[in-house]
Design an enzyme around this catalytic site. Structure first.
Site, PDB file in Angstrom:
ATOM      1  N   CYS A 287      -5.868  -7.876  21.967  1.00 45.72           N
ATOM      2  CA  CYS A 287      -4.526  -7.598  20.989  1.00 45.72           C
ATOM      3  C   CYS A 287      -3.636  -8.869  21.573  1.00 45.72           C
ATOM      4  CB  CYS A 287      -4.320  -6.686  23.025  1.00 45.72           C
ATOM      5  SG  CYS A 287      -3.100  -6.308  22.897  1.00 45.72           S
TER       6      CYS A 287
ATOM      7  N   CYS B 103       3.287  -3.452   9.188  1.00 46.45           N
ATOM      8  CA  CYS B 103       2.432  -3.095   8.437  1.00 46.45           C
ATOM      9  C   CYS B 103       1.855  -1.745   9.139  1.00 46.45           C
ATOM     10  CB  CYS B 103       1.091  -4.256   8.557  1.00 46.45           C
ATOM     11  SG  CYS B 103       0.246  -4.182   6.698  1.00 46.45           S
TER      12      CYS B 103
ATOM     13  N   CYS C  39       0.957  -6.592  14.296  1.00 50.55           N
ATOM     14  CA  CYS C  39       1.546  -6.418  13.146  1.00 50.55           C
ATOM     15  C   CYS C  39       2.667  -7.267  11.976  1.00 50.55           C
ATOM     16  CB  CYS C  39       1.761  -5.143  12.043  1.00 50.55           C
ATOM     17  SG  CYS C  39       2.512  -3.775  12.778  1.00 50.55           S
TER      18      CYS C  39
ATOM     19  N   CYS D 274      -6.617  -3.998  30.759  1.00 45.53           N
ATOM     20  CA  CYS D 274      -5.774  -4.738  30.231  1.00 45.53           C
ATOM     21  C   CYS D 274      -6.242  -4.847  28.183  1.00 45.53           C
ATOM     22  CB  CYS D 274      -4.930  -5.452  30.527  1.00 45.53           C
ATOM     23  SG  CYS D 274      -4.188  -7.162  29.098  1.00 45.53           S
TER      24      CYS D 274
ATOM     25  N   CYS E  88       0.521   2.372  19.847  1.00 46.04           N
ATOM     26  CA  CYS E  88      -0.964   1.927  19.538  1.00 46.04           C
ATOM     27  C   CYS E  88      -1.797   1.367  20.787  1.00 46.04           C
ATOM     28  CB  CYS E  88      -0.493   0.482  18.584  1.00 46.04           C
ATOM     29  SG  CYS E  88      -0.232   0.193  16.627  1.00 46.04           S
TER      30      CYS E  88
ATOM     31  N   CYS F  58       7.908  -1.563  20.272  1.00 47.61           N
ATOM     32  CA  CYS F  58       6.665  -0.498  19.287  1.00 47.61           C
ATOM     33  C   CYS F  58       6.712   0.560  21.072  1.00 47.61           C
ATOM     34  CB  CYS F  58       5.324  -0.690  19.616  1.00 47.61           C
ATOM     35  SG  CYS F  58       5.757  -1.012  17.466  1.00 47.61           S
TER      36      CYS F  58
ATOM     37  N   CYS G 162      -2.632  -4.059  20.168  1.00 51.56           N
ATOM     38  CA  CYS G 162      -1.989  -4.389  18.499  1.00 51.56           C
ATOM     39  C   CYS G 162      -2.535  -5.329  18.507  1.00 51.56           C
ATOM     40  CB  CYS G 162      -0.583  -5.184  20.285  1.00 51.56           C
ATOM     41  SG  CYS G 162       0.248  -6.164  18.460  1.00 51.56           S
TER      42      CYS G 162
ATOM     43  N   HIS H 130       3.882  -7.644  24.931  1.00 56.22           N
ATOM     44  CA  HIS H 130       3.089  -7.910  27.160  1.00 56.22           C
ATOM     45  C   HIS H 130       4.032  -7.749  27.654  1.00 56.22           C
ATOM     46  CE1 HIS H 130      -0.327  -9.730  28.301  1.00 56.22           C
ATOM     47  NE2 HIS H 130       0.472 -10.903  28.829  1.00 56.22           N
TER      48      HIS H 130
ATOM     49  N   CYS I 229       4.617  -3.620  27.369  1.00 54.64           N
ATOM     50  CA  CYS I 229       3.652  -2.940  28.215  1.00 54.64           C
ATOM     51  C   CYS I 229       3.509  -2.309  29.089  1.00 54.64           C
ATOM     52  CB  CYS I 229       1.895  -3.681  27.292  1.00 54.64           C
ATOM     53  SG  CYS I 229       0.907  -3.204  27.233  1.00 54.64           S
TER      54      CYS I 229
ATOM     55  N   CYS J  41       0.682  -1.075   0.165  1.00 52.74           N
ATOM     56  CA  CYS J  41       0.191  -0.073   0.168  1.00 52.74           C
ATOM     57  C   CYS J  41       0.601   1.052   0.015  1.00 52.74           C
ATOM     58  CB  CYS J  41      -1.061   0.127   1.428  1.00 52.74           C
ATOM     59  SG  CYS J  41       0.083  -0.197   3.386  1.00 52.74           S
TER      60      CYS J  41
ATOM     61  N   CYS K 165       5.054   1.827   3.755  1.00 52.74           N
ATOM     62  CA  CYS K 165       6.039   1.162   4.017  1.00 52.74           C
ATOM     63  C   CYS K 165       6.900   2.271   3.960  1.00 52.74           C
ATOM     64  CB  CYS K 165       7.189   0.229   3.787  1.00 52.74           C
ATOM     65  SG  CYS K 165       5.994  -1.107   3.204  1.00 52.74           S
TER      66      CYS K 165
ATOM     67  N   CYS L   2       4.164  -7.279   3.732  1.00 51.39           N
ATOM     68  CA  CYS L   2       4.300  -8.299   2.867  1.00 51.39           C
ATOM     69  C   CYS L   2       4.936  -8.186   2.359  1.00 51.39           C
ATOM     70  CB  CYS L   2       3.975  -6.880   1.643  1.00 51.39           C
ATOM     71  SG  CYS L   2       1.706  -6.143   2.551  1.00 51.39           S
TER      72      CYS L   2
HETATM   73 FE1  FSX Z   1       3.050  -3.787   3.273  1.00 53.30          FE
HETATM   74 FE2  FSX Z   1       3.938  -1.454   2.286  1.00 53.30          FE
HETATM   75 FE3  FSX Z   1       1.576  -2.949   5.044  1.00 53.30          FE
HETATM   76 FE4  FSX Z   1       1.453  -0.846   3.742  1.00 53.30          FE
HETATM   77  O1  FSX Z   1       3.734  -0.935   0.073  1.00 53.30           O
HETATM   78  S1  FSX Z   1       3.432  -4.597   4.928  1.00 53.30           S
HETATM   79  S2  FSX Z   1       0.293  -3.145   3.438  1.00 53.30           S
HETATM   80  S3  FSX Z   1       1.929  -1.284   5.507  1.00 53.30           S
HETATM   81  O2  FSX Z   1       3.369  -0.435   2.950  1.00 53.30           O
HETATM   82  O3  FSX Z   1       3.920  -3.592   2.026  1.00 53.30           O
HETATM   83 FE1  SF4 Z   2      -0.567  -7.414  27.359  1.00 48.16          FE
HETATM   84 FE2  SF4 Z   2      -1.949  -6.213  25.849  1.00 48.16          FE
HETATM   85 FE3  SF4 Z   2      -2.601  -6.449  27.930  1.00 48.16          FE
HETATM   86 FE4  SF4 Z   2      -0.977  -5.149  27.208  1.00 48.16          FE
HETATM   87  S1  SF4 Z   2      -2.981  -4.607  26.198  1.00 48.16           S
HETATM   88  S2  SF4 Z   2      -0.902  -6.025  28.792  1.00 48.16           S
HETATM   89  S3  SF4 Z   2       0.368  -6.056  25.604  1.00 48.16           S
HETATM   90  S4  SF4 Z   2      -2.937  -8.507  26.891  1.00 48.16           S
HETATM   91 FE1  SF4 Z   3       3.912  -2.478  17.064  1.00 47.14          FE
HETATM   92 FE2  SF4 Z   3       1.305  -3.993  18.051  1.00 47.14          FE
HETATM   93 FE3  SF4 Z   3       1.249  -1.514  16.948  1.00 47.14          FE
HETATM   94 FE4  SF4 Z   3       2.563  -3.423  15.271  1.00 47.14          FE
HETATM   95  S1  SF4 Z   3       0.463  -2.992  15.909  1.00 47.14           S
HETATM   96  S2  SF4 Z   3       2.815  -1.277  15.607  1.00 47.14           S
HETATM   97  S3  SF4 Z   3       3.216  -4.684  16.283  1.00 47.14           S
HETATM   98  S4  SF4 Z   3       1.969  -2.156  18.471  1.00 47.14           S
END
Ligand code: FSX
Ligand code: SF4
Ligand code: SF4
Length: 285
Positions: free
Chosen positions: A235, A166, A266, A229, A256, A244, A263, A206, A209, A19, A22, A128
């Site tokens: 999550c 992602c 991703c 939580c 996030c 993160c 989370c 986790h 967090c 998309c 990245c 991806c």
């Molecule tokens: Fe994939 Fe890149 Fe997700 Fe997007 O192009 S990792 S769909 S955020 O940006 O490849």
């Molecule tokens: Fe774990 Fe998600 Fe709860 Fe944070 S919010 S303690 S990462 S399950």
């Molecule tokens: Fe980080 Fe999880 Fe958010 Fe991805 S979805 S950016 S691993 S907190």
């Protein structure tokens, strides 16, 4: 004037099925800034020579495509290929093409093979490219593969570093590139079982967090805006490895879970099929 001692690393950046998030994420890099990365020295004495990037390069058409050929021949074994997006392989790869040769579109899978075979290393940027991600989600009508899968089919053994997310955090990409410039290619022990640099993907979300105390006390949020939580709301922090919670996003502003979202895993090979539905609780591993 003394001769400049700046070393240059040529980089070719291709985009397959994705998309462009990245690229957008990396463009948001703050420290170093994207100007430092693209124009100045990314670290003292080291400059990245970004020769091809579909979104930000000024060149277009044949002249731009010629750079691919030229880099592959003149910088053999000395450039990094950044592959963003998955590799579509259905119908001869026609669902993703980059330029033409002899009047025929060239599938991204062919570009990956030719440029990848001659590169020093390949950075598979984003989930991806690293694992297939959203474009390879079931039923995967374009038969998208990850970079490693596509290279395996072609028996190409160039080292691949997976930098998933992602999108991925800009630091994960810039840090990986800077580490190649400083110390050379990562050693096997620097990468985890999924080919990700442990420096960025070595800790469980986790574990770090700020809502973990709620989890331990079994205080679960009933809706996203509640304190507590987010495990019962879906999550995936308990099965996701990334920094993160400590690195934070947008130059240290938030992340996030910090912003009240969960989370969704991703950065994992399981994303998205095996961590879906997003808002459903997973069995604790
Ligand atoms: Fe994939 Fe890149 Fe997700 Fe997007 O192009 S990792 S769909 S955020 O940006 O490849
Ligand atoms: Fe774990 Fe998600 Fe709860 Fe944070 S919010 S303690 S990462 S399950
Ligand atoms: Fe980080 Fe999880 Fe958010 Fe991805 S979805 S950016 S691993 S907190």
């Amino acid at each position: 004037m003394p001769k400049s001692k700046t070393e240059e690393l040529p980089v070719i950046w291709l985009q397959g099925a994705g998309c462009t998030g990245c690229s957008v994420s990396v463009l948001n890099s703050v420290s170093p800034s994207i100007k430092n990365i693209l124009i100045d020295e990314v670290i003292p004495g080291k400059h990245i020579n970004l020769r091809f990037h579909p979104t930000v390069m000024a060149g277009a058409g044949e002249a731009a495509i010629e750079v691919l050929q030229e880099t592959q021949q003149q910088k053999k074994g000395g450039y990094v290929l950044v592959m963003e997006g998955a590799i579509p392989t259905a119908k001869g790869g026609i669902h993703g093409v980059v330029g033409e040769e002899n009047g025929k579109p060239v599938p991204i899978v062919s570009r990956l093979e030719s440029l990848g075979a001659n590169a020093l290393a390949i950075i598979a940027l984003g989930t991806c490219a690293s694992f297939g991600g959203i474009p390879a989600a079931a039923p995967n009508p374009t038969q998208c593969l990850s970079v490693e899968e596509a290279l395996k089919v072609a028996r190409i053994t160039t080292p691949v570093i997976n930098v998933p997310g992602c999108p991925p955090h800009p630091d994960w990409f810039v840090g990986t590139l800077a580490s190649i410039l400083l110390f050379g290619l990562p050693k096997p022990e620097d990468l985890d079982e999924h080919g990700r640099p442990k420096a960025f993907y070595g800790t469980l979300i986790h574990e770090n967090c700020p809502r973990r105390a709620y989890y331990d006390e079994r205080k679960f949020a009933k809706k996203l805006s509640d304190p507590g939580c987010l495990y019962e709301l879906g999550c995936k922090g308990p099965v996701t490895y990334a920094d993160c919670p400590t690195r934070l996003w947008n130059h240290g502003v938030n992340w996030c879970v910090g912003s009240g979202g969960l989370c969704h895993g991703c950065v994992e090979p399981a994303f998205p099929d095996l961590v879906s539905p997003i808002y459903e609780k997973i069995a604790f591993p």
